[in-house]
Write a protein that holds these residues in place. Structure first.
Motif, PDB file in Angstrom:
ATOM      1  N   PHE A  56      20.217  32.109  -3.774  1.00  0.00           N
ATOM      2  CA  PHE A  56      19.307  30.908  -3.117  1.00  0.00           C
ATOM      3  C   PHE A  56      17.987  31.671  -2.842  1.00  0.00           C
ATOM      4  CE2 PHE A  56      23.540  29.777  -2.028  1.00  0.00           C
ATOM      5  CZ  PHE A  56      23.765  28.244  -2.463  1.00  0.00           C
ATOM      6  N   GLY A  57      16.871  31.470  -3.683  1.00  0.00           N
ATOM      7  CA  GLY A  57      15.450  32.186  -3.356  1.00  0.00           C
ATOM      8  C   GLY A  57      15.177  31.595  -2.017  1.00  0.00           C
ATOM      9  N   ASP A  58      13.846  31.948  -1.632  1.00  0.00           N
ATOM     10  CA  ASP A  58      13.270  31.433  -0.376  1.00  0.00           C
ATOM     11  C   ASP A  58      13.084  30.069  -0.225  1.00  0.00           C
ATOM     12  OD1 ASP A  58      12.712  33.274   1.627  1.00  0.00           O
ATOM     13  OD2 ASP A  58      10.402  33.160   1.277  1.00  0.00           O
ATOM     14  N   HIS A  59      13.613  29.321   0.864  1.00  0.00           N
ATOM     15  CA  HIS A  59      13.449  27.868   0.771  1.00  0.00           C
ATOM     16  C   HIS A  59      13.439  27.728   2.511  1.00  0.00           C
ATOM     17  CE1 HIS A  59      17.886  29.117   0.907  1.00  0.00           C
ATOM     18  NE2 HIS A  59      18.078  28.114   1.696  1.00  0.00           N
ATOM     19  N   PRO A  60      12.754  26.671   2.874  1.00  0.00           N
ATOM     20  CA  PRO A  60      12.481  26.162   4.232  1.00  0.00           C
ATOM     21  C   PRO A  60      13.570  25.315   4.776  1.00  0.00           C
ATOM     22  CG  PRO A  60      11.214  24.724   2.944  1.00  0.00           C
ATOM     23  CD  PRO A  60      11.861  25.509   1.858  1.00  0.00           C
ATOM     24  N   HIS A  61      13.725  25.685   6.307  1.00  0.00           N
ATOM     25  CA  HIS A  61      14.503  24.742   7.105  1.00  0.00           C
ATOM     26  C   HIS A  61      13.903  24.446   8.348  1.00  0.00           C
ATOM     27  CE1 HIS A  61      18.313  24.868   4.844  1.00  0.00           C
ATOM     28  NE2 HIS A  61      18.294  26.149   4.614  1.00  0.00           N
ATOM     29  N   ASP A  62      14.089  23.469   9.058  1.00  0.00           N
ATOM     30  CA  ASP A  62      13.629  23.248  10.314  1.00  0.00           C
ATOM     31  C   ASP A  62      14.513  22.367  11.337  1.00  0.00           C
ATOM     32  OD1 ASP A  62      12.398  20.241  10.334  1.00  0.00           O
ATOM     33  OD2 ASP A  62      11.800  20.884   8.662  1.00  0.00           O
ATOM     34  N   SER A  80      11.896  34.861   7.157  1.00  0.00           N
ATOM     35  CA  SER A  80      10.585  34.917   7.573  1.00  0.00           C
ATOM     36  C   SER A  80      10.694  35.356   9.024  1.00  0.00           C
ATOM     37  CB  SER A  80       9.808  33.529   7.514  1.00  0.00           C
ATOM     38  OG  SER A  80      10.515  32.551   8.418  1.00  0.00           O
ATOM     39  N   MET A  81      11.510  35.496   9.844  1.00  0.00           N
ATOM     40  CA  MET A  81      11.329  36.279  11.093  1.00  0.00           C
ATOM     41  C   MET A  81      11.623  37.749  10.943  1.00  0.00           C
ATOM     42  SD  MET A  81      13.913  33.693  13.262  1.00  0.00           S
ATOM     43  CE  MET A  81      15.259  33.542  12.048  1.00  0.00           C
ATOM     44  N   ILE A 101      11.752  27.933   9.575  1.00  0.00           N
ATOM     45  CA  ILE A 101      11.953  29.178   8.841  1.00  0.00           C
ATOM     46  C   ILE A 101      11.790  29.279   7.208  1.00  0.00           C
ATOM     47  CG2 ILE A 101      13.220  30.033  10.921  1.00  0.00           C
ATOM     48  CD1 ILE A 101      15.628  29.610   9.414  1.00  0.00           C
ATOM     49  N   TYR A 102      11.953  30.217   6.811  1.00  0.00           N
ATOM     50  CA  TYR A 102      12.160  30.352   5.361  1.00  0.00           C
ATOM     51  C   TYR A 102      13.052  31.425   5.170  1.00  0.00           C
ATOM     52  CZ  TYR A 102       8.178  27.732   3.605  1.00  0.00           C
ATOM     53  OH  TYR A 102       7.213  26.648   3.222  1.00  0.00           O
ATOM     54  N   HIS A 103      14.271  31.270   4.366  1.00  0.00           N
ATOM     55  CA  HIS A 103      15.466  32.228   4.266  1.00  0.00           C
ATOM     56  C   HIS A 103      15.787  32.560   2.918  1.00  0.00           C
ATOM     57  CE1 HIS A 103      19.316  30.427   4.751  1.00  0.00           C
ATOM     58  NE2 HIS A 103      18.719  29.329   4.482  1.00  0.00           N
ATOM     59  N   LYS A 125      18.220  20.505  20.871  1.00  0.00           N
ATOM     60  CA  LYS A 125      16.854  20.578  21.257  1.00  0.00           C
ATOM     61  C   LYS A 125      16.210  20.865  20.084  1.00  0.00           C
ATOM     62  CE  LYS A 125      17.918  23.139  25.441  1.00  0.00           C
ATOM     63  NZ  LYS A 125      17.910  24.673  25.940  1.00  0.00           N
ATOM     64  N   ARG A 126      14.820  20.082  19.842  1.00  0.00           N
ATOM     65  CA  ARG A 126      14.173  20.090  18.647  1.00  0.00           C
ATOM     66  C   ARG A 126      12.777  21.075  18.947  1.00  0.00           C
ATOM     67  NH1 ARG A 126      14.428  16.572  14.653  1.00  0.00           N
ATOM     68  NH2 ARG A 126      12.359  16.631  14.280  1.00  0.00           N
ATOM     69  N   ASN A 127      12.523  21.667  17.662  1.00  0.00           N
ATOM     70  CA  ASN A 127      11.444  22.466  17.835  1.00  0.00           C
ATOM     71  C   ASN A 127      11.402  23.747  18.937  1.00  0.00           C
ATOM     72  OD1 ASN A 127       9.960  20.639  15.892  1.00  0.00           O
ATOM     73  ND2 ASN A 127       9.444  19.284  17.844  1.00  0.00           N
ATOM     74  N   VAL A 128      12.593  24.272  18.700  1.00  0.00           N
ATOM     75  CA  VAL A 128      12.909  25.425  19.430  1.00  0.00           C
ATOM     76  C   VAL A 128      12.298  26.612  18.727  1.00  0.00           C
ATOM     77  CG1 VAL A 128      14.743  24.661  20.636  1.00  0.00           C
ATOM     78  CG2 VAL A 128      15.046  25.855  18.237  1.00  0.00           C
ATOM     79  N   LYS A 129      12.070  27.828  19.370  1.00  0.00           N
ATOM     80  CA  LYS A 129      11.741  29.060  18.677  1.00  0.00           C
ATOM     81  C   LYS A 129      12.739  29.463  17.612  1.00  0.00           C
ATOM     82  CE  LYS A 129      10.182  33.824  19.055  1.00  0.00           C
ATOM     83  NZ  LYS A 129      10.008  34.980  20.463  1.00  0.00           N
ATOM     84  N   PRO A 130      12.624  29.586  16.371  1.00  0.00           N
ATOM     85  CA  PRO A 130      13.688  30.021  15.558  1.00  0.00           C
ATOM     86  C   PRO A 130      14.436  31.237  15.921  1.00  0.00           C
ATOM     87  CG  PRO A 130      11.656  29.400  14.051  1.00  0.00           C
ATOM     88  CD  PRO A 130      11.343  29.336  15.661  1.00  0.00           C
TER      89      PRO A 130
END
Length: 236
Positions: A56-62, A80-81, A101-103, A125-130
């Motif tokens: 799987f190439g680079d793709h986002p999650h949140d 991306s971290m 993030i992207y991974h 919890k939403r919008n935490v630090k990845p």
């Protein structure tokens, strides 16, 4: 909801992209079943096989807790971290996607396939630090469940932003045990990795899934078997 629901292996959604073969216990991508959107906060349970050298190439999650459990082969992870790691059978990986993030994930081997479970849980919890977490899991002792995930950083296994506990175990034919829930308001989704087992009187075979609402689970291995239990909150 009934006190249990069974998803037989053959009734899962299936996708064949050539290099990727996947079975979906819950609605995912082109597979949509309104009766299989989730089990509580358990949103995705994908049983993936990736050909040698592909991935799987680079793709986002949140705002999702993402867990990977290799079953065979080696999986290369980059994100991306700045994390870059190889995840092997006998390990578990967890990511809190949080604010985003992207991974990417690739099969490290050029010819042999890699097989792994991709699991998504809604976070509490939403919008935490990845964040990224990866640990070894030891299933050497048989006929017991081993905790591999929890809400607590000091516990065995990885931790995530959710009131969830995962346990895995290898069982000899005829072995019996009881699983007591950590939180009686939770439910448990059992996924049979191999063999045949009876859980609370219901016979399950390899790759069958069963969602259960009960204070405890009575588990009996009808053959040599490997089992994953995912205890999760039922309220989104």
């Amino acid at each position: 909801m009934e006190n249990f629901v069974i998803h037989k292996a053959a009734t899962r959604g299936a996708a064949d992209h050539g290099w990727l073969k996947s079975h979906h216990s819950f609605s995912f991508a082109n597979y949509y079943n309104p009766d299989r959107m989730n089990f509580g906060v358990l949103r995705v349970l994908n049983d993936d096989t990736v050909d040698g050298g592909r991935g799987f190439g680079d793709h986002p999650h949140d705002n999702m807790e993402i867990i990977s459990i290799p079953l065979e082969g080696d999986l290369v992870h980059k994100d991306s971290m700045g994390n870059e790691a190889v995840i092997n059978r006998g390990e578990i990986q967890a990511m809190s996607a949080g604010t985003g993030i992207y991974h990417s994930e690739y099969n490290k081997n050029g010819t042999a396939p890699v097989k792994f479970l991709q699991i998504w849980l809604y976070p509490n919890k939403r919008n935490v630090k990845p964040r990224y977490d990866q640990v070894k899991i030891d299933l050497t002792e048989k006929n017991v469940f081993h905790q591999i995930l929890s809400p607590n950083a000091e516990d065995a296994g990885v931790w995530i932003h959710q009131n969830a506990w995962f346990n895995m175990g290898k069982f000899d034919k005829g072995a019996e045990t009881t699983y007591q829930l950590n939180d009686k308001t939770n439910g448990v989704y059992a996924f049979i990795l191999s063999g045949s087992v009876t859980i609370n009187g219901q016979l399950l075979d390899a790759r069958d899934g069963m969602g259960i609402l009960a204070d405890s689970l009575n588990v009996k291995a009808e053959t040599d078997a490997e089992i994953l239990l995912m205890e999760v909150p039922m309220e989104l």
